[in-house]
Structures are given as C-alpha cells and as structure tokens.
Design an enzyme around this catalytic site. Structure first.
Site, PDB file in Angstrom:
ATOM      1  CG  MET A   1      -1.920  -1.325   1.279  1.00 44.70           C
ATOM      2  SD  MET A   1      -3.533  -0.866   2.094  1.00 44.70           S
ATOM      3  CE  MET A   1      -2.848  -0.700   3.720  1.00 44.70           C
TER       4      MET A   1
ATOM      5  CE1 TYR B   1       5.021   8.626   3.755  1.00 46.69           C
ATOM      6  CE2 TYR B   1       5.418   7.316   5.657  1.00 46.69           C
ATOM      7  CZ  TYR B   1       5.547   8.387   5.249  1.00 46.69           C
ATOM      8  OH  TYR B   1       5.923   9.636   5.538  1.00 46.69           O
TER       9      TYR B   1
ATOM     10  CG  HIS C   1       8.361   0.133   6.071  1.00 49.15           C
ATOM     11  ND1 HIS C   1       8.808  -1.390   6.155  1.00 49.15           N
ATOM     12  CD2 HIS C   1       7.155   0.246   6.147  1.00 49.15           C
ATOM     13  CE1 HIS C   1       7.426  -1.946   6.447  1.00 49.15           C
ATOM     14  NE2 HIS C   1       6.370  -1.133   6.455  1.00 49.15           N
TER      15      HIS C   1
ATOM     16  CG  HIS D   1       7.155  -1.912   2.127  1.00 51.66           C
ATOM     17  ND1 HIS D   1       7.078  -0.803   2.906  1.00 51.66           N
ATOM     18  CD2 HIS D   1       5.723  -2.653   2.065  1.00 51.66           C
ATOM     19  CE1 HIS D   1       5.536  -0.772   3.247  1.00 51.66           C
ATOM     20  NE2 HIS D   1       4.998  -1.693   3.099  1.00 51.66           N
TER      21      HIS D   1
ATOM     22  CD  GLN E   1      -6.096  -3.816   2.263  1.00 51.51           C
ATOM     23  OE1 GLN E   1      -6.102  -4.448   1.203  1.00 51.51           O
ATOM     24  NE2 GLN E   1      -5.046  -3.859   3.388  1.00 51.51           N
TER      25      GLN E   1
HETATM   26  P1  AMP Z   1       1.477  -2.949   3.532  1.00 51.29           P
HETATM   27  O1  AMP Z   1       2.245  -1.921   2.722  1.00 51.29           O
HETATM   28  O2  AMP Z   1       1.538  -2.426   4.741  1.00 51.29           O
HETATM   29  O3  AMP Z   1       0.361  -3.777   2.920  1.00 51.29           O
HETATM   30  O4  AMP Z   1       2.419  -4.299   3.306  1.00 51.29           O
HETATM   31  C1  AMP Z   1       3.037  -4.775   2.214  1.00 51.29           C
HETATM   32  C2  AMP Z   1       3.819  -6.032   2.407  1.00 51.29           C
HETATM   33  O5  AMP Z   1       4.667  -5.664   3.294  1.00 51.29           O
HETATM   34  C3  AMP Z   1       2.873  -6.990   3.350  1.00 51.29           C
HETATM   35  O6  AMP Z   1       3.112  -8.536   2.777  1.00 51.29           O
HETATM   36  C4  AMP Z   1       3.419  -6.929   4.651  1.00 51.29           C
HETATM   37  O7  AMP Z   1       3.483  -8.189   5.390  1.00 51.29           O
HETATM   38  C5  AMP Z   1       4.839  -6.768   4.327  1.00 51.29           C
HETATM   39  N1  AMP Z   1       5.561  -5.805   5.628  1.00 51.29           N
HETATM   40  C6  AMP Z   1       4.983  -4.698   6.272  1.00 51.29           C
HETATM   41  N2  AMP Z   1       5.900  -4.631   7.212  1.00 51.29           N
HETATM   42  C7  AMP Z   1       6.631  -5.394   7.208  1.00 51.29           C
HETATM   43  C8  AMP Z   1       7.880  -5.570   8.089  1.00 51.29           C
HETATM   44  N3  AMP Z   1       8.234  -4.903   9.196  1.00 51.29           N
HETATM   45  N4  AMP Z   1       8.721  -6.477   7.893  1.00 51.29           N
HETATM   46  C9  AMP Z   1       8.363  -7.431   6.574  1.00 51.29           C
HETATM   47  N5  AMP Z   1       7.411  -7.210   6.072  1.00 51.29           N
HETATM   48  C10 AMP Z   1       6.590  -6.207   6.047  1.00 51.29           C
END
Ligand code: AMP
Length: 283
Positions: free
Chosen positions: A30, A32, A34, A37, A61
């Site tokens: 999504m 932003y 870090h 990702h 979602q």
């Molecule tokens: P999001 O942008 O929050 O939807 O996350 C995208 C993907 O990155 C998902 O598969 C998350 O599980 C993964 N992700 C988010 N934060 C972390 C983290 N701290 N360590 C590893 N993977 C992460």
C-alpha cells in the site's frame, strides 16, 4: 523503472513477459515504503526476471471509520526505495479502475478470515483477498512475496491460492524491525515521539513471552497474563486483541507449543499497531 497506472497496460506487459518465459515476481504493497517492503523486493529481485511492486491503498480492505483517507502516501519517495531495491515496474492503479461502478465479485476465505484482525475489522480480509486475486490476474506472477508481519493475511492468502488453484508460489519474509524492536509499518508515521516510545510495549510483550516460553512455561493463561502486563504498564496503550492460537489453523490454544502464534493488535492513542511471533522460532 516505469510506473504503470493502467490495468490493461500492466496486464499486456505481464502476459507478453510470461509468453517470453520470464519469471514475474510481485510484491503487493500500500506504499509509504520502508525497509520491510524493501526486504520483500530484494528477495523478489533475486528470484525473478521481472520484478513488479504494486502500490495501491485498497479501499475495499478499510472499514468505514478507518484510516483510508489519511493513510500516508509519498510516491516520489516510494519510487526511490523501489528503484534501489531493484524493482522493474511499479503498478499503481486508480481505485476506480480496480473497482469500477459495476464491480460485484468478491473472494472470501471463510474460516481463517474470522478471528484476530478479521474480528476487529469486519470485511477487511475479503478486501485483501479480492485485491490480491485481482493483482495476481493482472500481473501474472509466478512468485508473490508477503511479510510475516501480517501473519493472518499471509495465512489467508496461502489458503486462497491453494483453494483457487492459482499458479503462484507464495513466499513469506521475516518481520523487519527498527533497532529498538518496533516492527516497521507505514502506520508508525502516525506516532508522536511520545507514542513512538509507548509503541515498544508490543515487542516488549513478545520478548517477555518468548523468554517465559523458553524457560519452560507452556500454560497459555500464564503467558497471556505476562504479555498483558507489559501492555498494561504503558498508559494509553489499549489491547484490541492479544491471543495465542495455532499457527496453522488459527484456532485458540490452551497449551503452548513451538507452533503457537502470539498475535496482537494494540492501540497506542489512535494508532492501531499489530505484531506477532511463533513461540518456537528464533528471532
Ligand atoms: P503494506 O504496505 O503494509 O500492505 O505491506 C505490504 C507487504 O509488506 C505485506 O506483505 C506486509 O506483510 C509486508 N510488510 C509490512 N511491514 C513489514 C515488516 N516490518 N517486515 C516485513 N514485511 C513487512
């Protein structure tokens, strides 16, 4: 590195690459971005010929009173992080193109979607599975990478992929943490300096339970009390859920074992953070 907004163009490029025998990897996000990702992207880079990351804040979602409108966004910064992690293409569609007015088809993983985040956020996983299924169809990956940070999401997506015979390998990647233990999350950007310190109660609770488990404690009541004490010690931290469940079935457990999942969602002020661990795993 190109940014593609058009669903049709993304699918055309993907089908062409697939026809040429290229291995496509997808990292759905999504935005932003870090280092969490980026770790998924590095692994995807290693294992593919064409690495695609999607950046899409998926309205389906988010619940009505959740943070869809204020979810942090920064495309310029995301492009830099993705480029440095070796991404070939960013797929960043518009919500109206993913969900046109006539849209009415949903993917629902029944039982695994019910507890934990599914109970706190009704409809959340239906939105996740639907968008991931659509992304698989548009991007045609042979490999998709997800973080264990969102443990239940990973379990639900694995189930969907198996149940619908989707020809995609699902890879999971460990939780990337800040030096002080806080699991990286785009939502950490919401935390004031004071709440950023309070947010350490999540990883402290996990650490404390792991120490107790490694010391031989198997009674979930005791482990649960231990974790809750860590959260209760912090003023302004409120437990949304904190549960011990079987890591595969997500069923509640009374006796802990190496496959037991400790999963929690904790509100620090108005920011809801999640974290988890499997008791038998090193970290
Ligand atoms: P999001 O942008 O929050 O939807 O996350 C995208 C993907 O990155 C998902 O598969 C998350 O599980 C993964 N992700 C988010 N934060 C972390 C983290 N701290 N360590 C590893 N993977 C992460």
């Amino acid at each position: 590195m190109n940014v593609i907004e058009s669903v049709a163009e993304m699918q055309r490029i993907a089908l062409k690459a697939k026809g040429e025998g290229k291995r496509i990897a997808l990292v759905p996000t999504m935005g932003y971005l870090h280092a969490g990702h980026a770790s998924l992207m590095h692994e995807g880079r290693r294992r593919s010929d064409l690495l695609v990351t999607s950046i899409f804040v998926n309205p389906a979602q988010f619940g009505a009173n959740e943070d869809l409108d204020k979810y942090p966004r920064d495309m310029e910064r995301d492009m830099k992080i993705a480029r440095e992690a070796g991404v070939d293409l960013i797929f960043a569609p518009q919500p109206v193109d993913m969900y046109p007015p006539e849209f009415q088809t949903w993917v629902d993983v029944e039982r695994l979607s019910l507890p934990l985040c599914g109970a706190s956020r009704p409809g959340h996983f239906r939105g996740v599975t639907t968008v991931v299924c659509k992304l698989f169809s548009i991007v045609q990956p042979t490999l998709a990478l997800f973080g264990i940070k969102d443990y239940q999401q990973l379990a639900v997506i694995r189930r969907m992929t198996a149940d619908l015979n989707l020809p995609v390998e699902i890879a999971d990647m460990p939780i990337v943490r800040e030096i002080d233990g806080l699991a990286m999350s785009s939502r950490n950007a919401y935390l004031s300096p004071e709440n950023r310190i309070k947010a350490l109660c999540l990883s402290r609770a996990i650490q404390s339970v792991l120490e107790s488990y490694r010391g031989g404690e198997r009674d979930v009541l005791v482990l649960d009390r231990n974790a809750r004490e860590q959260i209760a010690a912090v003023k302004g931290a409120e437990i949304d859920y904190l549960e011990f469940r079987n890591g595969a079935t997500l069923e509640l457990q009374q006796q802990a074992d190496d496959q037991t999942l400790l999963a929690m969602a904790i509100k620090i002020g108005t920011t809801r953070l999640i974290d988890n661990c499997i008791l038998g795993e090193d970290r």
